[in-house]
Scaffold this active site. Structure first.
Site: not given
Length: 512
Positions: A31-32, A70, A276
């Protein structure tokens, strides 16, 4: 008894096992998560477990997300379709309330129809559940997002449960692990900007994650990426982020160890990437390279000659390739169906072909498509990127580029705002005005301008280049039934673009 703490993590990890003739898949999705790993050249961070995975994987230096947001990104991973086609235009939760079309055939649905057991442990963040239904789900819909996404001990125990059950099941399986690190935490909380205090055992009232041995960094310890200002505020922000990378990295090690202990490691396809770029300006929600580029690895137990190899210049991978790869691994045909009256076809490719000596030309470009992040952040972008060139089409270019809440209310961006207002020196690659206001078309020569600073869209010497790239991009938008493909200069009626000025006559539109 499951260990409980409070935190937020998201990693997607897919794995495939072929014991007793079964083929299984494990996907790790961060996540990120960016390129802050030793295997990607960061000399300051300690990431032994991800680096170990890289040694048994084919590592892509040119991995990319289809959308730097997301929920939309997860929807692409699970459908193989760009967001403008699958309908997950923005975030799924709360007031944002975006969701995919009811008719979409997602990966868990396709696999279930072919007798494959599916599991999701960690962050889900896509809707509706009827489209994205896994047989086993341990997600934020049942537990707190920090607990199910950042508490690596809690996650490990559920991974163990799933794998132990799979040992007694004749079906192959796909396990999708969504780690919520290194996503930023709720602002102003006691857990820190990145929830770096969650479960660290030293911060009062934040609990203990038994399997996490936190790595602590000072501002002097970090590498400042080229796209961020090298200031004390940014360095401290990065140091906090690095600490959560240690939780992420150790979680990856735990999950892979569970895979090995269950007897599946020698038969498993592993896919590793992120949704991302890191949650900083010019990265997350952006489709410049810091937002579009992702760590990307594939590990096949049957092509061990590719382990430890790095595909640097010739091959490009996309999150749109994950679904085709998994279907290829299981030897499953993509189903025939339609969305909004148009037959659906995958435009991604199987990454298993990248493991072959001569992968072919399918790996020489990628596409990206963005519509929303938060519901207030309407800024559609369409992108085509090759090894040497990138073309970005900003459809809502007359508006300032919108800021996500977690990107605005963070130390790095607030320092940028304060320095800009006060006139203090800002050692940044761009300015606030340039960040907010962008040209409709942005064309970058990535060979001579890898930091995407010089827009060549109007340069006469690039006329043929931009025309060719626009033609290729438009063909992909037509193939994927992009409702936005006539904007901002035209109106789509049927399959024809009509001009948005009074002089246009019906019948003068272009077929698109």
């Amino acid at each position: 008894m499951k260990a409980i703490v409070t935190a937020t993590v998201f990693v997607l990890f897919w794995f495939t096992c072929v014991s007793d003739g079964k083929r299984n898949v494990l996907v790790l999705l961060g996540d990120d998560v960016g390129f802050q790993f030793g295997c990607y050249g960061n000399q300051k961070i300690r990431s032994p477990h991800v680096d170990a995975l890289a040694k048994r994987s084919l590592l892509f230096k040119n991995g990319f997300t289809s959308v730097s947001s997301c929920s939309p990104s997860r929807s692409v991973v699970l459908t193989g379709l760009p967001v403008h086609q699958n309908g997950q235009y923005g975030l799924a939760h709360d007031v944002h309330h975006f969701q995919s079309f009811d008719e979409v055939q997602s990966l868990p649905l396709i696999l279930a129809s072919h007798g494959i057991r599916t599991g999701l442990i960690g962050k889900k963040h896509v809707k509706p559940d009827t489209v994205y239904k896994f047989e086993v789900e341990v997600t934020e819909e049942e537990y707190s997002i920090n607990q199910v996404g950042r508490n690596i001990t809690f996650m490990k125990e559920h991974v163990r449960d799933f794998l132990e059950a799979s040992r007694n099941d004749t079906r192959p399986f796909m396990l999708y692990i969504g780690i919520h690190d290194i996503h930023r935490c709720d602002t102003g909380g006691k857990l820190g900007d990145f929830c770096e205090k969650f479960g660290d055992g030293t911060s009062p009232g934040t609990g203990v994650i038994p399997d996490w041995k936190p790595e602590v960094y000072t501002p002097e310890d970090v590498e400042v990426p080229y796209f961020l200002p090298d200031t004390p505020a940014t360095r401290q922000d990065l140091a906090n982020m690095y600490k959560t990378y240690s939780r992420f990295d150790q979680g990856v090690g735990l999950f892979l160890r569970e895979l090995e202990n269950a007897g599946f490691a020698d038969d498993t396809l592993v896919l590793f990437t992120s949704d991302n770029g890191i949650p900083f300006p010019l990265a997350k929600t952006n489709l410049y390279d810091p937002g579009q580029g992702e760590p990307f690895m594939i590990s096949s137990p049957y092509q061990r000659d590719t382990w430890g190899k790095v595909k640097t210049t010739e091959l490009m991978a996309s999150t749109m390739d994950i679904l085709p790869t998994i279907l290829d691994w299981f030897q499953i045909q993509y189903p025939k169906y339609s969305l909004n009256g148009q037959a659906v076809q995958l435009t991604g490719k199987s990454l298993l072909k990248a493991l072959a000596p001569n992968p072919g030309p399918a790996f020489d470009l990628v596409f990206s498509s963005h519509v929303f992040h938060e519901v207030t952040m309407y800024y559609p972008m369409r992108v085509i990127r090759t090894m040497g060139m990138k073309l970005i089409h900003n459809l809502n270019y007359r508006a300032p580029y919108p800021m996500a809440t977690d990107l605005y209310l963070n130390p790095t961006f607030l320092d940028i705002l304060n320095r800009t207002e006060s006139g203090e020196t800002l050692p940044w690659i761009t300015t606030l005005d340039k960040y907010y206001f962008r040209d409709e078309w942005q064309l970058f020569n990535l060979t001579s301008d890898p930091y995407e600073q010089m827009n060549m869209a109007d340069a006469p010497e690039y006329h043929d280049v931009i025309t060719s790239m626009q033609t290729t991009l438009n063909a992909w938008l037509v193939e994927t039934d992009d409702t936005w493909r006539c904007l901002p200069a035209g109106e789509l009626e049927g399959n024809t673009c009509y001009p948005l000025y009074n002089g246009g006559k019906k019948g003068m539109g272009r077929n698109k």
